[in-house]
Design a protein around this motif. Structure first.
Motif, PDB file in Angstrom:
ATOM      1  N   ILE A 115      44.369  49.980  43.555  1.00 18.38           N
ATOM      2  CA  ILE A 115      45.773  49.680  43.826  1.00 18.38           C
ATOM      3  C   ILE A 115      45.929  49.504  45.328  1.00 18.38           C
ATOM      4  N   VAL A 116      46.441  48.356  45.746  1.00 14.28           N
ATOM      5  CA  VAL A 116      46.645  48.118  47.169  1.00 14.28           C
ATOM      6  C   VAL A 116      48.110  48.244  47.560  1.00 14.28           C
ATOM      7  N   LYS A 117      49.012  48.166  46.590  1.00 13.77           N
ATOM      8  CA  LYS A 117      50.431  48.306  46.900  1.00 13.77           C
ATOM      9  C   LYS A 117      51.203  48.586  45.623  1.00 13.77           C
ATOM     10  N   TYR A 118      52.197  49.415  45.751  1.00 11.63           N
ATOM     11  CA  TYR A 118      53.178  49.563  44.684  1.00 11.63           C
ATOM     12  C   TYR A 118      54.508  49.838  45.364  1.00 11.63           C
ATOM     13  N   GLU A 119      55.564  49.376  44.755  1.00 14.56           N
ATOM     14  CA  GLU A 119      56.861  49.488  45.407  1.00 14.56           C
ATOM     15  C   GLU A 119      57.976  49.269  44.409  1.00 14.56           C
ATOM     16  N   GLN A 120      59.146  49.757  44.774  1.00 10.19           N
ATOM     17  CA  GLN A 120      60.332  49.529  43.960  1.00 10.19           C
ATOM     18  C   GLN A 120      61.014  48.264  44.453  1.00 10.19           C
ATOM     19  N   ALA A 121      61.336  47.394  43.529  1.00 11.41           N
ATOM     20  CA  ALA A 121      62.073  46.182  43.864  1.00 11.41           C
ATOM     21  C   ALA A 121      63.543  46.415  43.505  1.00 11.41           C
ATOM     22  N   ASP A 122      64.282  45.369  43.293  1.00 10.16           N
ATOM     23  CA  ASP A 122      65.710  45.481  43.000  1.00 10.16           C
ATOM     24  C   ASP A 122      65.980  46.071  41.622  1.00 10.16           C
ATOM     25  N   SER A 123      67.061  46.769  41.507  1.00 15.82           N
ATOM     26  CA  SER A 123      67.639  47.291  40.267  1.00 15.82           C
ATOM     27  C   SER A 123      66.640  47.935  39.306  1.00 15.82           C
ATOM     28  N   GLY A 124      65.834  48.844  39.825  1.00 19.79           N
ATOM     29  CA  GLY A 124      64.921  49.612  38.992  1.00 19.79           C
ATOM     30  C   GLY A 124      63.605  48.939  38.670  1.00 19.79           C
ATOM     31  N   ARG A 125      63.405  47.763  39.171  1.00 20.11           N
ATOM     32  CA  ARG A 125      62.125  47.089  38.919  1.00 20.11           C
ATOM     33  C   ARG A 125      61.073  47.639  39.870  1.00 20.11           C
ATOM     34  N   GLN A 126      59.880  47.796  39.348  1.00 24.19           N
ATOM     35  CA  GLN A 126      58.744  48.311  40.110  1.00 24.19           C
ATOM     36  C   GLN A 126      57.631  47.289  40.012  1.00 24.19           C
ATOM     37  N   PHE A 127      56.770  47.251  41.022  1.00 23.82           N
ATOM     38  CA  PHE A 127      55.587  46.419  40.869  1.00 23.82           C
ATOM     39  C   PHE A 127      54.377  47.146  41.420  1.00 23.82           C
ATOM     40  N   VAL A 128      53.230  46.814  40.846  1.00 25.03           N
ATOM     41  CA  VAL A 128      51.961  47.376  41.286  1.00 25.03           C
ATOM     42  C   VAL A 128      51.001  46.216  41.485  1.00 25.03           C
ATOM     43  N   CYS A 129      50.280  46.257  42.612  1.00 24.32           N
ATOM     44  CA  CYS A 129      49.374  45.190  43.003  1.00 24.32           C
ATOM     45  C   CYS A 129      47.961  45.761  43.086  1.00 24.32           C
ATOM     46  N   ILE A 130      47.009  45.098  42.434  1.00 22.73           N
ATOM     47  CA  ILE A 130      45.620  45.558  42.437  1.00 22.73           C
ATOM     48  C   ILE A 130      44.725  44.484  43.039  1.00 22.73           C
ATOM     49  N   ARG A 131      43.546  44.911  43.517  1.00 23.55           N
ATOM     50  CA  ARG A 131      42.526  43.981  44.010  1.00 23.55           C
ATOM     51  C   ARG A 131      41.186  44.397  43.445  1.00 23.55           C
ATOM     52  N   GLY A 132      40.301  43.447  43.336  1.00 21.47           N
ATOM     53  CA  GLY A 132      38.951  43.703  42.876  1.00 21.47           C
ATOM     54  C   GLY A 132      38.272  42.400  42.541  1.00 21.47           C
ATOM     55  N   PRO A 133      37.062  42.466  41.999  1.00 23.69           N
ATOM     56  CA  PRO A 133      36.388  41.255  41.553  1.00 23.69           C
ATOM     57  C   PRO A 133      37.243  40.528  40.507  1.00 23.69           C
ATOM     58  N   VAL A 134      37.161  39.204  40.491  1.00 20.49           N
ATOM     59  CA  VAL A 134      38.028  38.385  39.631  1.00 20.49           C
ATOM     60  C   VAL A 134      37.982  38.837  38.172  1.00 20.49           C
TER      61      VAL A 134
END
Length: 114
Positions: free
Chosen positions: A31-50
């Motif tokens: 996991i390289v980033k996770y964050e809360q976006a607007d109105s309760g939305r969350q996102f998680v960003c991952i990196r690795g081999p394709v």
């Protein structure tokens, strides 16, 4: 080794936690980033081999589709081999903490191709 970026957006923190858990257990990703976006939305960003990112995102989507009323997956996207200018502008690059993970994986020969 070509790397990819995978992002899943959910509605609600429990859904994001379940998706993130499934992704890191399904593939050799970090996991390289996770964050809360607007109105309760969350996102998680991952990196690795394709191939690992594709497998991890698929697992996250399966878990996200089986969630009860606590939340749901709203969208997802995979960027195979992101160009350097994308990494510079968007917060998708490895962090110092995630770099330690990959150095350990490479040192212990747990990643294929090294």
């Amino acid at each position: 080794m070509p790397f990819a970026v995978g992002v899943i957006e959910t509605y609600g923190f429990p859904a994001m936690l379940a998706v993130a858990d499934a992704m890191v257990k399904a593939g050799r990703v970090t996991i390289v980033k996770y964050e809360q976006a607007d109105s309760g939305r969350q996102f998680v960003c991952i990196r690795g081999p394709v191939s690992e990112v594709k497998r991890a995102v698929e697992a996250g989507l399966i878990v996200g589709s089986d969630l009860p009323n606590e939340g749901c997956v709203t969208t997802h996207y995979i960027v195979p081999n992101p160009p350097e200018n994308l990494e510079v502008v968007l917060p998708i690059d490895f962090t110092e903490a995630s770099e330690e993970f990959w150095i350990e994986e490479i040192r212990d020969n747990r990643l294929p191709g090294f």
